[in-house]
Design a protein around this motif. Structure first.
Motif, mmCIF file in Angstrom:
data_model
loop_
_atom_site.group_PDB
_atom_site.id
_atom_site.type_symbol
_atom_site.label_atom_id
_atom_site.label_comp_id
_atom_site.label_asym_id
_atom_site.label_seq_id
_atom_site.Cartn_x
_atom_site.Cartn_y
_atom_site.Cartn_z
ATOM 1 N N GLU A 93 0.740 -1.354 -0.173
ATOM 2 C CA GLU A 93 -0.035 -0.015 -0.050
ATOM 3 C C GLU A 93 0.874 1.191 0.028
ATOM 4 O O GLU A 93 0.397 2.171 -0.647
ATOM 5 C CB GLU A 93 -0.866 -0.116 1.272
ATOM 6 C CG GLU A 93 -2.040 1.107 0.978
ATOM 7 C CD GLU A 93 -2.796 0.923 -0.242
ATOM 8 O OE1 GLU A 93 -3.260 2.261 -0.634
ATOM 9 O OE2 GLU A 93 -3.338 0.153 -0.512
ATOM 10 N N VAL A 94 1.872 1.285 0.727
ATOM 11 C CA VAL A 94 2.864 2.583 0.861
ATOM 12 C C VAL A 94 2.986 2.687 -0.473
ATOM 13 O O VAL A 94 3.458 3.850 -0.921
ATOM 14 C CB VAL A 94 4.040 2.061 1.774
ATOM 15 C CG1 VAL A 94 4.876 1.187 1.172
ATOM 16 C CG2 VAL A 94 4.738 3.733 2.130
ATOM 17 N N SER A 148 0.427 4.297 -2.642
ATOM 18 C CA SER A 148 0.171 5.527 -2.394
ATOM 19 C C SER A 148 0.972 6.612 -3.056
ATOM 20 O O SER A 148 0.674 7.624 -3.631
ATOM 21 C CB SER A 148 0.105 5.804 -0.784
ATOM 22 O OG SER A 148 -0.915 5.080 -0.046
ATOM 23 N N TYR A 149 2.384 6.176 -2.953
ATOM 24 C CA TYR A 149 3.111 7.087 -3.808
ATOM 25 C C TYR A 149 2.933 7.055 -5.229
ATOM 26 O O TYR A 149 3.162 8.142 -5.788
ATOM 27 C CB TYR A 149 4.778 6.481 -3.578
ATOM 28 C CG TYR A 149 5.952 6.997 -4.403
ATOM 29 C CD1 TYR A 149 6.446 8.105 -3.924
ATOM 30 C CD2 TYR A 149 6.034 6.493 -5.402
ATOM 31 C CE1 TYR A 149 7.630 8.800 -4.410
ATOM 32 C CE2 TYR A 149 7.102 7.280 -6.251
ATOM 33 C CZ TYR A 149 7.885 8.337 -5.756
ATOM 34 O OH TYR A 149 8.821 8.948 -6.503
ATOM 35 N N GLU A 187 11.237 -1.240 2.706
ATOM 36 C CA GLU A 187 10.065 -0.573 3.329
ATOM 37 C C GLU A 187 9.195 0.061 2.472
ATOM 38 O O GLU A 187 8.149 0.604 2.958
ATOM 39 C CB GLU A 187 10.813 0.258 4.588
ATOM 40 C CG GLU A 187 11.215 -0.482 5.812
ATOM 41 C CD GLU A 187 12.391 -0.839 5.525
ATOM 42 O OE1 GLU A 187 13.436 -0.273 4.926
ATOM 43 O OE2 GLU A 187 12.963 -2.146 5.900
ATOM 44 N N GLY A 188 9.391 0.153 1.271
ATOM 45 C CA GLY A 188 8.307 0.896 0.246
ATOM 46 C C GLY A 188 8.920 2.321 0.137
ATOM 47 O O GLY A 188 7.929 3.069 -0.384
ATOM 48 N N LYS A 189 9.869 2.765 0.624
ATOM 49 C CA LYS A 189 10.461 4.119 0.243
ATOM 50 C C LYS A 189 11.025 4.159 -0.978
ATOM 51 O O LYS A 189 11.793 3.413 -1.464
ATOM 52 C CB LYS A 189 11.339 4.622 1.301
ATOM 53 C CG LYS A 189 10.659 4.593 2.656
ATOM 54 C CD LYS A 189 11.453 5.107 3.582
ATOM 55 C CE LYS A 189 11.014 5.127 5.036
ATOM 56 N NZ LYS A 189 11.962 4.507 6.266
#
Length: 146
Positions: free
Chosen positions: A98-99, A102-103, A138-140
């Motif tokens: 989901e992260v 969202s990005y 972590e999805g960054k």
């Protein structure tokens, strides 16, 4: 004489290992690891499965599931997702974290994910516009992959 025997044994072992490397076999759905079976059942219909291959990579076995719509899904020997390539269709909702979604909704609202790969250090997504983006575990967002 002993040296010849040792060299002969080494040669036989080398040939055997080489012959076993990269072997592909068609397998049944029931031969997939349980985790891979659950993934397929969760996001697709079993009737969508065209065929399944197991491939020996050194000491590990990898699985490739091919769907009738040309989607390819790769799993490791435990059934963990490694890659899903839907070609021109969106990757089903719930697979990409989901992260990351969202990005992408903020930065690329007109595009959708067509491929998602899980690596040792990065998560990679390919968008419908051909852009490939790397994210940390972590999805960054890390960078555009070129």
């Amino acid at each position: 004489r002993l040296m010849k025997k040792i060299l002969s044994i080494i040669a036989v072992i080398t040939i055997s290992l080489t012959a076993c490397a990269d072997r592909q076999h068609l397998i049944e759905y029931s031969d997939l690891p349980a985790q891979a079976q659950t993934f397929i059942k969760t996001y697709f219909n079993l009737s969508d499965v065209s065929y399944i291959e197991s491939e020996r990579e050194g000491l590990h076995t990898e699985y490739k599931v091919y769907l009738k719509n040309a989607t390819e899904i790769e799993f490791d020997q435990k059934g963990n997702l490694e890659n899903i390539d839907c070609r021109i269709s969106p990757v089903p909702e719930g697979i990409v974290p989901e992260v990351i979604i969202s990005y992408l909704q903020n930065r690329h609202p007109d595009d959708f994910v067509v491929e998602y790969a899980i690596g040792f250090r990065y998560l990679k997504v390919e968008l419908s516009n051909g852009l490939e983006l790397l994210f940390d575990l972590e999805g960054k967002f890390v960078r555009v992959d070129d």
